[in-house]
Write an enzyme that holds these catalytic residues in place. Structure first.
Site, PDB file in Angstrom:
ATOM      1  N   LYS A 207      -5.515  15.587 -27.364  1.00 36.55           N
ATOM      2  CA  LYS A 207      -4.709  14.335 -27.345  1.00 36.55           C
ATOM      3  C   LYS A 207      -3.889  14.156 -28.912  1.00 36.55           C
ATOM      4  CE  LYS A 207      -5.970   9.465 -27.377  1.00 36.55           C
ATOM      5  NZ  LYS A 207      -7.377   8.323 -27.424  1.00 36.55           N
ATOM      6  N   GLU A 213     -10.347  23.420 -33.785  1.00 37.77           N
ATOM      7  CA  GLU A 213     -10.986  24.387 -32.664  1.00 37.77           C
ATOM      8  C   GLU A 213     -10.004  24.865 -31.817  1.00 37.77           C
ATOM      9  OE1 GLU A 213     -12.351  21.582 -33.733  1.00 37.77           O
ATOM     10  OE2 GLU A 213     -14.412  21.759 -33.848  1.00 37.77           O
ATOM     11  N   GLY A 267     -10.615  10.055 -25.463  1.00 39.17           N
ATOM     12  CA  GLY A 267     -10.832  11.425 -25.035  1.00 39.17           C
ATOM     13  C   GLY A 267     -11.799  11.318 -23.917  1.00 39.17           C
ATOM     14  N   ARG A 268     -13.060  10.958 -24.018  1.00 42.75           N
ATOM     15  CA  ARG A 268     -14.019  10.894 -23.392  1.00 42.75           C
ATOM     16  C   ARG A 268     -13.787  10.192 -21.963  1.00 42.75           C
ATOM     17  NH1 ARG A 268     -14.951   8.244 -27.762  1.00 42.75           N
ATOM     18  NH2 ARG A 268     -15.615   6.298 -27.752  1.00 42.75           N
ATOM     19  N   GLU A 353     -21.209   9.033 -27.824  1.00 45.61           N
ATOM     20  CA  GLU A 353     -20.119   8.693 -28.657  1.00 45.61           C
ATOM     21  C   GLU A 353     -19.544   7.275 -28.460  1.00 45.61           C
ATOM     22  OE1 GLU A 353     -17.348  12.332 -29.226  1.00 45.61           O
ATOM     23  OE2 GLU A 353     -15.851  10.991 -28.444  1.00 45.61           O
ATOM     24  N   HIS A 384     -39.583  22.299 -14.604  1.00 47.34           N
ATOM     25  CA  HIS A 384     -40.541  23.588 -14.962  1.00 47.34           C
ATOM     26  C   HIS A 384     -40.414  23.640 -16.528  1.00 47.34           C
ATOM     27  CE1 HIS A 384     -41.354  24.820 -10.832  1.00 47.34           C
ATOM     28  NE2 HIS A 384     -40.325  24.157 -10.656  1.00 47.34           N
ATOM     29  N   LYS A 512     -14.666  16.305 -38.525  1.00 49.25           N
ATOM     30  CA  LYS A 512     -13.476  17.237 -38.470  1.00 49.25           C
ATOM     31  C   LYS A 512     -12.924  16.991 -39.801  1.00 49.25           C
ATOM     32  CE  LYS A 512     -11.717  15.920 -33.766  1.00 49.25           C
ATOM     33  NZ  LYS A 512     -10.716  15.277 -32.853  1.00 49.25           N
TER      34      LYS A 512
HETATM   35  C1  G6Q Z   1     -13.589  11.641 -27.455  1.00 50.09           C
HETATM   36  C2  G6Q Z   1     -13.402  12.160 -28.757  1.00 50.09           C
HETATM   37  C3  G6Q Z   1     -13.550  13.614 -29.060  1.00 50.09           C
HETATM   38  C4  G6Q Z   1     -12.065  14.302 -28.558  1.00 50.09           C
HETATM   39  C5  G6Q Z   1     -12.165  15.803 -29.298  1.00 50.09           C
HETATM   40  C6  G6Q Z   1     -10.966  16.455 -28.982  1.00 50.09           C
HETATM   41  O1  G6Q Z   1     -13.388  10.789 -26.751  1.00 50.09           O
HETATM   42  O2  G6Q Z   1     -12.388  11.503 -29.176  1.00 50.09           O
HETATM   43  O3  G6Q Z   1     -14.418  14.494 -28.062  1.00 50.09           O
HETATM   44  O4  G6Q Z   1     -11.950  14.336 -27.335  1.00 50.09           O
HETATM   45  O5  G6Q Z   1     -12.411  15.695 -30.613  1.00 50.09           O
HETATM   46  O6  G6Q Z   1      -9.792  15.794 -29.410  1.00 50.09           O
HETATM   47  P1  G6Q Z   1      -8.411  16.032 -29.022  1.00 50.09           P
HETATM   48  O7  G6Q Z   1      -8.056  15.757 -27.575  1.00 50.09           O
HETATM   49  O8  G6Q Z   1      -7.410  15.173 -30.066  1.00 50.09           O
HETATM   50  O9  G6Q Z   1      -8.030  17.720 -29.364  1.00 50.09           O
END
Ligand code: G6Q
Length: 546
Positions: A207, A213, A267-268, A353, A384, A512
């Site tokens: 996003k 990463e 994001g989620r 989150e 199990h 981050k």
């Molecule tokens: C989700 C969070 C988080 C995010 C990641 C990746 O709701 O904001 O999990 O999706 O940190 O972020 P980017 O999509 O900006 O790389």
């Protein structure tokens, strides 16, 4: 000014009621009301929720429903669907529901209808998906792209991983999907060692397009591709999904190959947007749209069904009842479906989150429990492993058991055994086994009185442990859409009751930033200020790496 939820009439009634009700046993509720199991369930298309094996009676439910009304849940739901800026800390609308607004009625943010742009991107996803799947958009050497590598993390990874795995049975025969999320070099290595650059399409999903990463993994994959095919190949093998056009261009991706989404999609909550490109590529646009249809059906239900018949609302109210009154702060998700094995991880992010917050929307520290710890795994495997604690441990963990009636792989009696296990767990957790019952059972096996005495407690089960059973007809795209939207709305309702912002993630952002400050030190630059433990750890690891 919002009232502190604990000061509402309904909360006070619930507190009082809890004191008398807390020891009530579900098995007695079933014994006294032979129709309990027929009363407390809700059907919606291919999805059926049985919530009768929970610790409530009519009065409890009435107070919980009163609570929903007292916090003006109906208005809050409308506010979300209408695009009001309910993500207060970031001053954003929350419109993942617009991404699957299949009625296409306008939704306005800052006076602008967002639907035309959403439809445009959807059309672009469709065009691209078809072009790749039918071999019109080819790799740089003219080969069909049949390997999809999604590079993203958190919300830009968990939805695509969960949904593509869930819909594995619908994948195109020649397509393979891989996911790289972790910064650990092994994550890249695992995937790159298995794939062929000529047939691989990398989708960088971020996003912000600033996540260390994702960008590091993307650069590594880019170099790998260039080493194999040359710089010119990048345009044919890399696409991006982002809200940040500038950074995408800077990375060297032609912005024609960028799929946009918007800051009103968290994001989620983003797998319904272009973040789901890998899902569309794997299962085809028809199935991707069916997933949107299923989510839309759940949205309509959530928006219009009376609360007493409203699946996400009922799930959330029971969640509040357990978390805030019984103090059961953990929730388990157990899908009895191998292809849903990543659902707990996905919901872990969605729930924890969103609702792992300590400050209210009125800028006060909360004085009550908010988001619970969520975990889980696929049944019967987890029976199990951690089910021991669920049956006989001192903590009570309410569970959602998710059970498809029909399997994609009806081999012999596998599926009947699977379903029998799911239903048996719900019944056993509810009923338990008294010490007396355990003694009788032991005596039937020929044990001596002394043996019975020494074993009967170990063989007893307290029971009274709650489960929801969610039966789906079959795991397909439509049902998956319903299921995920159901949990999204459950999380939303809980957030409303707790009066928190379920749509920011300041906690993730701290991590981050902190990593960025330690990184240069590990790379040999001057040390910053740290506590003695962190300082020692930095030096130790530097020494070990010499
Ligand atoms: C989700 C969070 C988080 C995010 C990641 C990746 O709701 O904001 O999990 O999706 O940190 O972020 P980017 O999509 O900006 O790389």
């Amino acid at each position: 000014m919002e009232k502190n939820v604990t000061q509402t009439k309904a909360w006070k009634k619930l507190s009082f009621h809890y004191r008398f009700f807390k020891n009530t046993e579900m098995k007695n509720l079933f014994a006294f009301d032979a129709k309990r199991g027929l009363k407390y369930n809700i059907s919606l298309g291919p999805l059926y929720l049985d919530y009768s094996k929970n610790r409530f009676n009519e009065k409890t439910m009435q107070y919980l429903l009163d609570l929903a009304n007292e916090v003006h849940l109906k208005d809050k739901i409308e506010a979300m669907f209408k695009g009001e800026k309910i993500n207060k800390t970031e001053n954003r609308a929350v419109l993942h529901t617009a991404l699957r607004n299949r009625s296409n009625t306008p939704i306005y943010v800052d006076g602008k209808d967002v639907m035309p742009e959403i439809n445009q991107v959807l059309a672009k996803i469709k065009k691209f998906t078809n072009a790749v799947r039918y071999g019109e958009f080819k790799g740089a050497t003219g080969k069909k792209l049949t390997t999809i590598v999604n590079i993203g993390i958190g919300g830009s990874d968990l939805g695509p991983v969960m949904a593509t795995t869930a819909l594995k049975e619908y994948w195109a025969k020649d397509i393979k999907c891989y996911f790289i999320s972790n910064i650990d070099g092994s994550a890249c290595d695992d995937v790159l060692s298995q794939i062929d650059p000529e047939t691989t399409l990398f989708i960088i999903v971020s996003k912000t397009f600033t996540t260390i990463e994702t960008l590091t993994n993307a650069r590594t994959c880019r170099k790998w591709l260039i080493d194999a095919l040359g710089e010119y190949a990048v345009a044919k093998h890399f696409v991006a999904v982002s809200t940040n056009t500038k950074e995408v261009a800077k990375f060297g991706i032609n912005t024609d190959n960028m799929f946009e989404f918007w800051d009103f999609v968290g994001g989620r909550y983003s797998m319904w947007s272009a973040v789901g490109l890998s899902i569309a590529l794997a299962v085809g646009m028809d199935n991707f749209e069916k997933m949107l249809d299923g989510a839309y059906a759940m949205d309509c239900h959530f928006r219009s069904a009376p609360f007493a018949q409203n699946i996400p609302v009922i799930l959330a109210l029971l969640g509040i009842w357990y978390n805030n009154f019984f103090k059961f702060h953990t929730q388990g998700i157990i899908p009895y479906d191998q292809d849903l094995r990543f659902l707990p991880a996905y919901l872990q992010q969605l729930d924890m989150e969103s609702n792992g917050k300590s400050v209210t929307l009125t800028n006060k520290f909360v004085k009550y429990a908010t988001g619970q710890v969520l975990f889980g795994g696929a049944g019967t495997d987890v029976q199990h492993s951690f089910f021991q604690l669920l049956h006989q441990g001192t903590q009570i963990v309410p569970l959602d058991l998710i059970v498809p009636a029909i399997s994609h792989n009806e081999i012999g009696d596998h599926h009947e055994i699977l379903v029998a296990n799911a239903l048996a767990q719900g019944e056993a957790l509810m009923r338990g086994k008294t010490v007396g019952e355990a003694a009788i059972e032991l005596s039937k096996t020929g044990k001596t009185t002394a043996e019975i005495k020494s074993l009967k407690r170990y063989k007893s089960f307290a029971g009274n442990r709650p489960t929801n059973t969610i039966v789906i007809k079959k795991l397909d795209a439509y049902t998956l859409g319903m299921l995920i939207a159901m949990y999204e709305h459950k999380v939303f309702v809980e957030g409303i009751i707790w009066n928190i912002d379920s749509f920011d993630q300041m906690g993730v952002e701290l991590g981050k930033q902190m990593a960025l400050s330690i990184l240069p030190e590990l790379q040999g630059q001057a040390s910053g200020l740290h506590d003695s433990s962190t300082r020692k750890l930095i030096n130790l690891i530097k020494d070990l790496r010499k």
